[in-house]
Design a protein around this motif. Sequence first.
Motif, mmCIF file in Angstrom:
data_model
loop_
_atom_site.group_PDB
_atom_site.id
_atom_site.type_symbol
_atom_site.label_atom_id
_atom_site.label_comp_id
_atom_site.label_asym_id
_atom_site.label_seq_id
_atom_site.Cartn_x
_atom_site.Cartn_y
_atom_site.Cartn_z
ATOM 1 N N LEU A 80 2.322 -19.101 16.851
ATOM 2 C CA LEU A 80 1.500 -18.268 15.962
ATOM 3 C C LEU A 80 0.232 -19.011 15.558
ATOM 4 O O LEU A 80 -0.869 -18.448 15.597
ATOM 5 N N LEU B 30 8.223 -12.349 13.400
ATOM 6 C CA LEU B 30 7.234 -13.148 14.117
ATOM 7 C C LEU B 30 7.793 -14.483 14.594
ATOM 8 O O LEU B 30 7.500 -14.926 15.708
ATOM 9 N N ILE C 127 0.627 -16.915 7.580
ATOM 10 C CA ILE C 127 1.638 -17.659 8.334
ATOM 11 C C ILE C 127 2.228 -18.771 7.481
ATOM 12 O O ILE C 127 3.436 -19.015 7.514
ATOM 13 N N ILE D 139 0.566 -10.112 14.305
ATOM 14 C CA ILE D 139 0.658 -10.705 12.962
ATOM 15 C C ILE D 139 0.166 -9.707 11.922
ATOM 16 O O ILE D 139 0.785 -9.524 10.870
#
Length: 173
Positions: free
Chosen positions: A16, A7, A69, A31
């Motif tokens: 993101l 990612l 994340i 994601i």
Amino acid sequence: MRAAATLEARHGFAALSRALDDLNLTIISEIILAGSINRQDAAAFLCSQAGKPLFPFLVAVRQPLAELISMLTPAPDPKAQASSGKPVTWGEAYAALYEYATGWLGWTPDTAWNATPTEIDRAYAAHIDRLETTGVLVRDKQPATHDPVEEITEEQAQAGLAKLKANAKRGKQ
């Protein structure tokens, strides 16, 4: 770790986070797919949302994905000292973590790819601590000291050079 490397390389962390704020379905789907252990289950989950209103789905997944994340970067080590080295890219950092996991720690590639960067970082730090504690690894923690330089006069230097030249000439004969 695999999700982090994939990612970050594809979008970067700022994009993101921005995608979550913008409710970007494409990146949110990426994601979910990258962060899932079983991609088929993740794909089935995403497909199950087809034909349903998107807004409730996007709002529901936003916070868990934000937490995911945040797990993609190693947590700061409170014992770490500031580095004076050159900055590294996230790709270089992830490559180093992978090398620590598979090389130093002896983890399988699957184990390394499925661990979080923080897990690898902390396991590697504990491994190094153990090596230091058992005396297998010894680091020089004292700043380098230099013996004082003895000053010599120009006459002493010339006499020393003359002596070296004389010894060199004797060695050639």
